[in-house]
Write an enzyme that holds these catalytic residues in place. Structure first.
Site, PDB file in Angstrom:
ATOM      1  N   SER A 250       0.856  -1.185   0.000  1.00  0.00           N
ATOM      2  CA  SER A 250       0.000   0.000   0.000  1.00  0.00           C
ATOM      3  C   SER A 250       0.892   1.235   0.000  1.00  0.00           C
ATOM      4  O   SER A 250       2.124   1.137  -0.020  1.00  0.00           O
ATOM      5  CB  SER A 250      -0.912   0.010   1.234  1.00  0.00           C
ATOM      6  OG  SER A 250      -0.139   0.164   2.420  1.00  0.00           O
ATOM      7  N   LYS A 251       0.265   2.401   0.053  1.00  0.00           N
ATOM      8  CA  LYS A 251       1.017   3.654  -0.019  1.00  0.00           C
ATOM      9  C   LYS A 251       1.986   3.820   1.151  1.00  0.00           C
ATOM     10  O   LYS A 251       2.964   4.556   1.034  1.00  0.00           O
ATOM     11  CB  LYS A 251       0.044   4.838  -0.065  1.00  0.00           C
ATOM     12  CG  LYS A 251      -0.715   4.940  -1.381  1.00  0.00           C
ATOM     13  CD  LYS A 251      -1.611   6.159  -1.406  1.00  0.00           C
ATOM     14  CE  LYS A 251      -2.347   6.272  -2.743  1.00  0.00           C
ATOM     15  NZ  LYS A 251      -3.250   7.448  -2.779  1.00  0.00           N
ATOM     16  N   ARG A 252       1.696   3.146   2.263  1.00  0.00           N
ATOM     17  CA  ARG A 252       2.615   3.302   3.398  1.00  0.00           C
ATOM     18  C   ARG A 252       3.993   2.684   3.104  1.00  0.00           C
ATOM     19  O   ARG A 252       4.966   2.969   3.802  1.00  0.00           O
ATOM     20  CB  ARG A 252       2.023   2.675   4.663  1.00  0.00           C
ATOM     21  CG  ARG A 252       1.933   1.154   4.638  1.00  0.00           C
ATOM     22  CD  ARG A 252       1.408   0.612   5.967  1.00  0.00           C
ATOM     23  NE  ARG A 252       1.267  -0.832   5.943  1.00  0.00           N
ATOM     24  CZ  ARG A 252       0.216  -1.469   5.490  1.00  0.00           C
ATOM     25  NH1 ARG A 252      -0.811  -0.789   5.007  1.00  0.00           N
ATOM     26  NH2 ARG A 252       0.159  -2.792   5.506  1.00  0.00           N
ATOM     27  N   HIS A 253       4.060   1.841   2.085  1.00  0.00           N
ATOM     28  CA  HIS A 253       5.333   1.232   1.708  1.00  0.00           C
ATOM     29  C   HIS A 253       6.078   2.066   0.669  1.00  0.00           C
ATOM     30  O   HIS A 253       7.165   1.694   0.236  1.00  0.00           O
ATOM     31  CB  HIS A 253       5.100  -0.179   1.143  1.00  0.00           C
ATOM     32  CG  HIS A 253       4.486  -1.123   2.122  1.00  0.00           C
ATOM     33  ND1 HIS A 253       3.167  -1.524   2.046  1.00  0.00           N
ATOM     34  CD2 HIS A 253       5.003  -1.726   3.227  1.00  0.00           C
ATOM     35  CE1 HIS A 253       2.899  -2.351   3.047  1.00  0.00           C
ATOM     36  NE2 HIS A 253       3.992  -2.480   3.770  1.00  0.00           N
ATOM     37  N   GLY A 254       5.504   3.186   0.255  1.00  0.00           N
ATOM     38  CA  GLY A 254       6.116   4.009  -0.780  1.00  0.00           C
ATOM     39  C   GLY A 254       5.192   4.120  -1.977  1.00  0.00           C
ATOM     40  O   GLY A 254       3.985   3.895  -1.877  1.00  0.00           O
TER      41      GLY A 254
END
Length: 484
Positions: A250-254
């Site tokens: 997800s976006k939390r991983h980049g």
């Protein structure tokens, strides 16, 4: 003839997971000389947009994945926007009604939610209880006459539904756990299940390669294929992509959008190479492949059943390796737009200064992980004056005696001929020996003097590419900073 499709919903840009699915389909089709179809599943009218369609298409084109049939190239089984095929979907739903494989459902969302909530409060699960499956004809007539909204539900038969997944092997579901699912909503809109199967039938799709998250949908789709009397395609469900924390990407991983990686300076060759190895193996320890080599080696049997981990450091490694493979001239073409955006481009880079630019690129290649680094690290070559790092100046230019050593070197370098790396190095080392200091001390000071930084590519190659006038001018500027 193999026919596969990539069928994204235009509710977001092309994300990494979708790109990997598209790549696997594309590689499979190209490997076997089949047809790769791009179909836009825009059933969600409220969330779909042409901007998002463009984002998906741009991402696919950046990766170099072309399609044989699709919205812009046409084909014999169009249209390729699912929303333009709704009349055919509705006709299929009506056919299932006539064949008594489906029935009208008049239950309201509120009624269904109340039953589900009651079942959950009692500690159990709930699937649709077929309230409307056996309504008398008179009651159906009454409800229709009253204009009651009605959906169409598929009537799931008794027994088990099974299929052989090309990745996971045999999979079976007890039909008792599959509720009679809606295929046409009360507003006349087909659901995903009906649309995807109807289109796969019409487009004669032979293999469905998609993510593991669709496995639970597959028994419903198998039942629909059977109800339509159509050939059931072979299914291959590929592993999900996880972040390094083993949670779904997800976006939390980049960045998750493919076009964002383009903006960040990754090569499409590197992204394709990296994505191909997320869940697929060539059966050897090899990692670096061109796209043509991937086509030659790819098979669905090489897809693993376990989830794949998206490691940004590994992507950086692939990008660095693929950049090292590119000739300096081609790499210069890739870097050119970034130099223009940074205001560092000169028209002469296309003509008289082209050989010099390619030499700069070649020097910077071993240290660069992304295209942007050629701009950042190469700035010292593209500007007249550099900015000096105060910490580097204090450490390497201000120690006692260093200004005098550097001033002497400035005159020595001015006399060097030819102004080439090997000759420059010899001159510096001779001067260091004559003045009784270590060559490294003079090398560090000279590097800061001409680049403004404590770190750079090989100093003597840097000096040669900067040329005599700029080297001498920068050394004089550095000396003025430390003059007493």
């Amino acid at each position: 003839m193999v026919r596969v499709r990539f069928a994204p919903s235009p509710t977001g840009y092309l994300h990494v997971g979708g790109a990997r699915t598209a790549l696997f389909n594309w590689l499979f089709a190209r490997r076997l000389g089949g047809t790769f179809v791009l179909r836009i599943e825009d059933t969600d009218a409220e969330r779909s947009s042409w901007e998002m369609v463009s984002g998906i298409v741009d991402g696919l084109r950046w990766l170099g994945l072309d399609w044989d049939e699709g919205p812009d190239v046409g084909g014999p089984r169009g249209p390729y926007f699912q929303s333009q095929r709704f009349e055919g979907h509705r006709a299929r739903a009506e056919r299932l009604l006539r064949d008594q494989r489906a029935y009208y459902c008049y239950c309201t969302p509120e009624q269904i939610q109340a039953k589900r909530a009651a079942a959950e409060a009692a500690g159990g699960g709930w699937i649709y209880d077929r309230t409307c499956c056996a309504l008398p004809a008179a009651e159906i007539a009454r409800l229709n006459a009253a204009g009651m909204p009605r959906a169409i539900r598929f009537k799931v038969p008794d027994g088990r539904t099974s299929f052989t997944d090309l990745v996971h092997g045999p999979i079976a579901f007890d039909n008792a756990n599959i509720e009679d699912f809606v295929i046409l909503r009360s507003d006349g809109q087909p659901t995903y299940h009906l649309s995807v199967v109807a289109d796969d039938v019409d487009m004669e799709i032979t293999h469905v390669v998609r993510g593991d998250d669709h496995i639970s949908n597959t028994p419903k789709h198998v039942l629909l294929f059977e109800a339509f009397g159509a050939t059931i395609p072979q299914f291959a469900h590929v592993p999900l992509i996880l972040g390094t924390d083993k949670k779904r990407l997800s976006k939390r991983h980049g960045a998750t959008s493919v076009t964002e990686y383009q903006r960040l300076g990754y090569l499409p060759e590197a992204m394709v190479n990296f994505l191909a190895l997320l869940g697929w193996s060539p059966g050897t320890d090899e990692e670096l492949f061109t796209k043509a080599e991937l086509v030659d080696r790819f098979s669905l049997e090489g897809i693993s059943g376990g989830n794949a981990v998206f490691n940004p450091d590994k992507l950086d490694w692939f990008n660095q390796q693929q950049m090292m493979r590119l000739p300096a001239g081609e790499l210069a073409n890739r870097v050119a737009p970034l130099l223009r955006d940074a205001g560092l481009w000169r028209d002469a880079f296309e003509s008289s200064e082209r050989p010099w630019l390619e030499r700069v690129i070649e020097l910077l290649k071993p240290r660069a992980k992304r295209l942007g680094q050629f701009v950042d690290d190469g700035r010292i070559f593209f500007v007249e004056d550099v900015e000096y790092d105060p910490a580097a100046v204090r450490k390497f230019l201000q120690p006692a005696g260093m200004p005098e050593h550097l001033a002497t070197l400035r005159w020595a370098l001015d006399a060097v001929a030819p102004f080439e790396a090997a000759v420059l190095e010899a001159a510096l080392r001779a001067l260091a020996e004559a003045r009784g200091i270590k060559p490294a001390t003079l090398i560090h000071a000279t590097r800061v003097a001409v680049t403004g930084k404590a770190v750079s590519p090989g100093l003597f190659e840097v000096l040669e590419l900067l040329g005599r006038p700029r080297t001498i001018r920068r050394m004089e500027t550095a000396l003025s900073l430390v003059a007493v």
